[in-house]
Each structure stands twice: as structure tokens, then as C-alpha cells.
Write an enzyme that holds these catalytic residues in place. Structure first.
Site, PDB file in Angstrom:
ATOM      1  N   GLN A 172       0.847  -1.193   0.000  1.00 36.05           N
ATOM      2  CA  GLN A 172       0.000   0.000   0.000  1.00 36.05           C
ATOM      3  C   GLN A 172       0.881   1.242   0.000  1.00 36.05           C
ATOM      4  OE1 GLN A 172      -3.272   0.099   2.738  1.00 36.05           O
ATOM      5  NE2 GLN A 172      -3.853   2.138   2.086  1.00 36.05           N
ATOM      6  N   PHE A 173       1.157   1.742  -1.203  1.00 34.93           N
ATOM      7  CA  PHE A 173       2.057   2.886  -1.339  1.00 34.93           C
ATOM      8  C   PHE A 173       1.503   4.143  -0.687  1.00 34.93           C
ATOM      9  CE2 PHE A 173      -0.726   3.759  -4.873  1.00 34.93           C
ATOM     10  CZ  PHE A 173      -0.684   5.138  -5.032  1.00 34.93           C
ATOM     11  N   THR A 174       0.196   4.230  -0.488  1.00 37.14           N
ATOM     12  CA  THR A 174      -0.387   5.442   0.088  1.00 37.14           C
ATOM     13  C   THR A 174       0.053   5.668   1.534  1.00 37.14           C
ATOM     14  OG1 THR A 174      -2.416   4.300   0.743  1.00 37.14           O
ATOM     15  CG2 THR A 174      -2.401   5.361  -1.428  1.00 37.14           C
TER      16      THR A 174
END
Length: 145
Positions: free
Chosen positions: A78-80
């Protein structure tokens, strides 16, 4: 490197109507890779996730880790999580690792978890995923190394 961990009774990841990862009792691990992260950080974070004592013992105290309760991990990229939200009304993702590096470290993190003996399922890196879970507690922690 960041791990948002949630104690769950069940969790799964669906990609294009196909379940690609599923666990029962254990931890859903949302993993964010930041610029400057490396294998050493990934290994340390894996050790922290697996060793983190957030499951109840016989006195109902958070004293046991996922390995001690025979639980599993579901690791989802989850890059966010690496977003900078300090300014404005739109997140900046400039602090996140480049996709190739993030994928490499995500895979390394997963391999370290598997080598520890904990059953580890995964999502699909960079895919549009539907993540379902039943948070147990709820119990959620932000771990960062």
C-alpha cells in the site's frame, strides 16, 4: 518502511473477482515502502510485525505474538502509507519508493516473514485490490522502522 497492522479474525484480497490471498486469525499487514528503505529495514520490520505482542493471553492481556497463537499474515502493498499529508488537500507521494524498488522490498519482506515459519499470504503488487477483513478488537497499530 511502514506497516499498518490489524489484528483480524479473517481477511482476504480479491483481484479481478479472484481471491488471491486469504487468512483466518492473524494479522493484515498493509506495507508501505519509502525512499531510502532497504533489506535491513525490511527484515527489522518483519521481525517487529511477527514479534509484536497484540494477541491476548489467558489473563486477557496483550502478551502474545502472531507466531505464538499460530496465526497467519496477509501482506498487502500500500504505497499510500508513504504519503505526505502535511500540506494542502491532496497527498504527495514523493516520499514513496520507486515502484521497482518497492516491489523488490515488498517481496523481500514477504520472504522474511515466510522464513520465520509464519504462514504468509499476499496481495498482488500494484494491482487494484479489494481487501476485506474483520478487525478483532478493533486492534490496529502503525509500525515504522
Amino acid at each position: 518502511m511502514i506497516a499498518l497492522i490489524q489484528r483480524v479474525t479473517q481477511a482476504n484480497v480479491v483481484v479481478k473477482n479472484e481471491v488471491v490471498g486469504e487468512i483466518g486469525h492473524g494479522l493484515l499487514v498493509l506495507l508501505g515502502v519509502e525512499k531510502g528503505d532497504d533489506q535491513q529495514k525490511a527484515k527489522r520490520l518483519c521481525e517487529k510485525v511477527i514479534g509484536y505482542r497484540i494477541f491476548s493471553d489467558e489473563q486477557d492481556k496483550m502478551n502474545l505474538n502472531v507466531q505464538q497463537i499460530g496465526g497467519s499474515l496477509l501482506v498487502v502493498s500500500q504505497f499510500t502509507l508513504a504519503a505526505d499529508t502535511q500540506k494542502g488537500m491532496r497527498p504527495s507521494f514523493s516520499g514513496g519508493a520507486a515502484p521497482d524498488k518497492a516491489d523488490e522490498l515488498y517481496r523481500y519482506f514477504v520472504e522474511q516473514c515466510r522464513q520465520s515459519g509464519v504462514k504468509t499470504e499476499i496481495g498482488r503488487f500494484a494491482a487494484d485490490m479489494k481487501v476485506s477483513l474483520t478487525n478483532d478488537g478493533p486492534v490496529t497499530f502503525w509500525l515504522q522502522v
